[in-house]
Scaffold this motif. Structure first.
Motif, mmCIF file in Angstrom:
data_model
loop_
_atom_site.group_PDB
_atom_site.id
_atom_site.type_symbol
_atom_site.label_atom_id
_atom_site.label_comp_id
_atom_site.label_asym_id
_atom_site.label_seq_id
_atom_site.Cartn_x
_atom_site.Cartn_y
_atom_site.Cartn_z
ATOM 1 N N TYR A 258 0.814 -1.227 0.000
ATOM 2 C CA TYR A 258 0.000 0.000 0.000
ATOM 3 C C TYR A 258 0.839 1.264 0.000
ATOM 4 N N ALA A 259 2.140 1.099 0.307
ATOM 5 C CA ALA A 259 3.039 2.258 0.308
ATOM 6 C C ALA A 259 4.442 1.716 0.078
ATOM 7 N N SER A 260 5.427 2.575 0.119
ATOM 8 C CA SER A 260 6.775 2.109 -0.219
ATOM 9 C C SER A 260 7.363 1.188 0.858
ATOM 10 N N PHE A 261 6.850 1.285 2.106
ATOM 11 C CA PHE A 261 7.442 0.449 3.166
ATOM 12 C C PHE A 261 6.946 -1.006 3.093
ATOM 13 N N GLU A 262 7.691 -1.892 3.760
ATOM 14 C CA GLU A 262 7.331 -3.320 3.818
ATOM 15 C C GLU A 262 6.305 -3.551 4.913
ATOM 16 N N ALA A 263 5.468 -4.526 4.742
ATOM 17 C CA ALA A 263 4.486 -4.853 5.771
ATOM 18 C C ALA A 263 4.254 -6.359 5.808
ATOM 19 N N THR A 264 3.943 -6.847 7.004
ATOM 20 C CA THR A 264 3.615 -8.274 7.140
ATOM 21 C C THR A 264 2.184 -8.484 6.633
ATOM 22 N N PRO A 265 1.793 -9.738 6.394
ATOM 23 C CA PRO A 265 0.419 -9.983 5.927
ATOM 24 C C PRO A 265 -0.637 -9.410 6.878
ATOM 25 N N ALA A 266 -0.395 -9.531 8.193
ATOM 26 C CA ALA A 266 -1.379 -8.996 9.142
ATOM 27 C C ALA A 266 -1.439 -7.473 9.046
ATOM 28 N N GLU A 267 -0.279 -6.878 8.890
ATOM 29 C CA GLU A 267 -0.239 -5.416 8.749
ATOM 30 C C GLU A 267 -0.940 -4.967 7.464
ATOM 31 N N ARG A 268 -0.782 -5.789 6.433
ATOM 32 C CA ARG A 268 -1.413 -5.445 5.146
ATOM 33 C C ARG A 268 -2.932 -5.408 5.253
ATOM 34 N N THR A 269 -3.475 -6.339 6.051
ATOM 35 C CA THR A 269 -4.930 -6.350 6.225
ATOM 36 C C THR A 269 -5.400 -5.032 6.826
ATOM 37 N N LEU A 270 -4.623 -4.534 7.767
ATOM 38 C CA LEU A 270 -4.970 -3.276 8.422
ATOM 39 C C LEU A 270 -4.811 -2.098 7.457
ATOM 40 N N LEU A 271 -3.771 -2.157 6.630
ATOM 41 C CA LEU A 271 -3.562 -1.109 5.641
ATOM 42 C C LEU A 271 -4.710 -1.083 4.628
ATOM 43 N N ALA A 272 -5.168 -2.283 4.263
ATOM 44 C CA ALA A 272 -6.284 -2.380 3.313
ATOM 45 C C ALA A 272 -7.522 -1.730 3.927
ATOM 46 N N ARG A 273 -7.696 -1.958 5.220
ATOM 47 C CA ARG A 273 -8.842 -1.384 5.915
ATOM 48 C C ARG A 273 -8.774 0.148 5.901
ATOM 49 N N ALA A 274 -7.579 0.652 6.152
ATOM 50 C CA ALA A 274 -7.413 2.106 6.123
ATOM 51 C C ALA A 274 -7.656 2.650 4.715
ATOM 52 N N TYR A 275 -7.176 1.926 3.736
ATOM 53 C CA TYR A 275 -7.359 2.402 2.363
ATOM 54 C C TYR A 275 -8.845 2.426 2.005
ATOM 55 N N ASP A 276 -9.552 1.374 2.390
ATOM 56 C CA ASP A 276 -10.978 1.282 2.055
ATOM 57 C C ASP A 276 -11.801 2.378 2.734
ATOM 58 N N ALA A 277 -11.296 2.869 3.866
ATOM 59 C CA ALA A 277 -12.055 3.888 4.616
ATOM 60 C C ALA A 277 -11.607 5.304 4.263
ATOM 61 N N ARG A 278 -10.844 5.453 3.200
ATOM 62 C CA ARG A 278 -10.197 6.756 2.907
ATOM 63 C C ARG A 278 -11.182 7.927 2.839
ATOM 64 N N ASP A 279 -12.402 7.667 2.361
ATOM 65 C CA ASP A 279 -13.409 8.728 2.262
ATOM 66 C C ASP A 279 -13.674 9.403 3.607
ATOM 67 N N GLN A 280 -13.483 8.631 4.671
ATOM 68 C CA GLN A 280 -13.829 9.151 5.989
ATOM 69 C C GLN A 280 -12.798 10.104 6.578
#
Ligand code: TRP
Ligand code: SF4
Length: 523
Positions: A258-280
């Motif tokens: 989701y960005a230039s930094f590395e993330a673990t699979p669990a972290e990615r799930t959280l990043l996806a959640r943040a991305y999906d909520a971007r409108d808020q």
């Protein structure tokens, strides 16, 4: 339940609730005994997946699949997809020539043939190096048994023109691949998987890497493609190791980011959640910033474990104003410099290149994975798909307990004289009651009956209705064991007769095949 006559008959054995309570630790030993006390543990402890869950997506499933005899798998879905879409796929299994082929081996023969009939590139091998090293068989004995396995496989319908038969000892490409794959596994690993120790023969260890090579062979003999290994669950340790070793040879890894930094699979799930909520939270909703996502997650992700949330928030804060943007990331794991260069070149659309990965903004995961594979193969890599597997239940011995090659009465050899085979069925243990009266009153226990198993695994063939009828009549008390066994014995006799006729026909044509059944090796 839907229309009963249309649904498959109940599964015959094993994995029942009662058996599931036994607390004994379960181990899978490829060279050990062939019973698996509790199939459910295989799912919970070993991560084997339930076959049932993908049965619906199998085009025209084999009766062993419909009846739950094939009960588990690893990663079989890509094979089904290839089958359904008329794309290349392969199946391979191997047989240790330590004795006569019996009705348990027939399950695997049938599975290979089924994949072949569906257009797969199918391989059957004689594991003679393994039999020699791990079981100490002489080459003369191995030759004799190898011939018997090959004849039964052919008699059951394997097409040697369309498929490949080989023996490990004669396949130079397999042995070379074994050597290369051996570089990806070390002794500690074999020690923990197989319990090897300082006393283990080096050649026994070599037979393990040879099996790794067998499992990957369809993908080097031709091109990388989804490949399934139909085996008993005792072979699962080999399958898992093969999947690991195959993955270690891959040049590139493909993940989401989701960005230039590395993330673990669990972290990615959280990043996806943040991305999906971007409108808020984002000032410009088509350009959410990492810092903004950090602030959002800090509050919104209170349900998430503290350390996980904290580490994602920290990464996002460090990335500052960088936009949070989904992308496919292709990592350089083992690639040569030229291969990595070529990969960067091959990525279409917007991309960002880093020291050991490239981020692609216009590719989906599948396209990126196939691109990575193509570049790898073009630059001397294997490009392996992780090998998949399907697992069948072991048959109960005719005398109760396990089916054992060393107890002739417990199993039916494909070489048994048809009358002798029928007599073994007549003498089998049943799930019947003590008296005919009780049987009529209570019904038989088909689920506990080795004779019902014979009907379900073999004697009913493709006829689900017949198998269901036997089952229903048994449990309803309309079927008595004497008649039931007599009918099974007749069917077994007919099966053996026909099978052996076909074997005899093939015996004359064996010389014309590509497989050498007279080894020059001694001892
Ligand atoms: N180890 C297997 C057995 O004991 C035989 C085998 C060798 C095999 N190579 C294989 C099975 C590859 C499946 C795939 O029967
Ligand atoms: Fe087994 Fe047949 Fe007897 Fe039922 S009737 S218990 S299936 S032998």
């Amino acid at each position: 339940m839907t229309d009963e006559s249309a649904s498959p008959p109940p599964r015959p054995d094993g994995g029942t609730e009662e058996q599931a309570t036994d607390a004994e630790a379960l181990t899978l030993d490829p060279w050990g005994s062939a019973t698996i006390a509790d199939y459910r543990k295989l799912f919970d402890e070993f991560g084997i997946e339930q076959f049932e869950d993908l049965l619906e997506s199998v085009p025209n499933p084999h009766y062993l699949m419909r009846r739950g005899v094939i009960f588990g798998h690893r990663d079989y879905r890509p094979v089904i997809e290839a089958m359904a879409n008329d794309e290349p796929f392969a199946a391979l299994s191997g047989f240790m020539p330590t004795g006569d082929p019996h009705i348990g081996h027939k399950l695997v023969f049938d599975e290979l043939i089924w994949h072949q009939e569906r257009g797969g590139d199918v391989y059957a091998l004689i594991a003679d190096l393994e039999a020699h090293a791990a079981r100490g068989l002489s080459w003369a004995d191995i030759d004799e048994h190898a011939r018997d396995y090959v004849l039964s496989l052919l008699a059951l319908g394997f097409d040697p023109e369309a498929g490949t038969l080989y023996r490990q000892s004669e396949n130079r490409a397999v042995q070379d691949l074994a050597f290369e794959l051996g570089i990806e596994a070390n002794f500690s690993e074999l020690e923990s998987i197989y319990g090897f120790d300082g006393e283990t023969d080096v050649s026994h260890m070599q037979s393990v890497v040879t099996q790794m090579a067998d499992i990957c062979y369809p993908q080097i003999a031709d091109e990388p493609k989804p490949t399934v290994i139909p085996v008993g669950p005792d072979q699962d340790p080999h399958v898992r190791l093969a999947r690991d070793v195959a993955a270690r040879t891959r040049y590139f890894g493909v993940t989401k980011a989701y960005a230039s930094f590395e993330a673990t699979p669990a972290e990615r799930t959280l990043l996806a959640r943040a991305y999906d909520a971007r409108d808020q939270y984002a000032e410009e909703s088509d350009r959410p910033r990492c810092v903004e996502a950090a602030t959002y997650l800090e509050e919104a992700a209170s349900d998430v474990e503290d350390t996980l949330r904290a580490s994602v928030v920290e990464k996002l804060e460090n990335a500052g104003k960088e936009p949070l943007r989904p992308r496919v990331r292709i990592l350089d794991r083992n690639a040569t410099e030229e291969a990595f260069e070529a990969l960067i070149e091959a990525v279409d659309g917007e991309k960002r290149v880093f020291a050991a990965h490239v981020d692609a903004f216009d590719l989906d995961h599948e396209t990126a994975a196939s691109l990575a594979r193509t570049v790898e193969v073009d630059h001397g890599g294997y490009g392996f798909y992780p090998p998949a597997s399907i697992y069948h239940r072991f048959m109960t011995g005719l005398t109760g307990g396990k089916m054992s090659s060393s107890v002739p009465a417990s199993h039916i050899s494909l070489l048994d004289d048809p009358e002798a085979g029928a007599a073994k069925v007549e003498a089998a243990t049943t799930g019947g009651r003590e008296t005919a009266e009780l049987q009529r009153e209570l019904g038989g226990e088909a689920d506990e009956c080795p004779v019902y198993e014979l009907y379900a695994y073999l004697l009913s063939g493709d006829d689900d209705e017949f198998a269901r009828e036997v089952y229903e009549e048994c449990v309803n008390g309309e079927r008595l064991c004497g008649d039931c066994k007599a009918q099974a014995a007749d069917l077994m006799e007919a099966f053996l007769e026909e099978h052996q006729e076909r074997r005899a026909e093939w015996a004359d044509r064996l010389d014309a095949l590509d497989i050498n059944l007279d080894s020059t090796r001694k001892r």
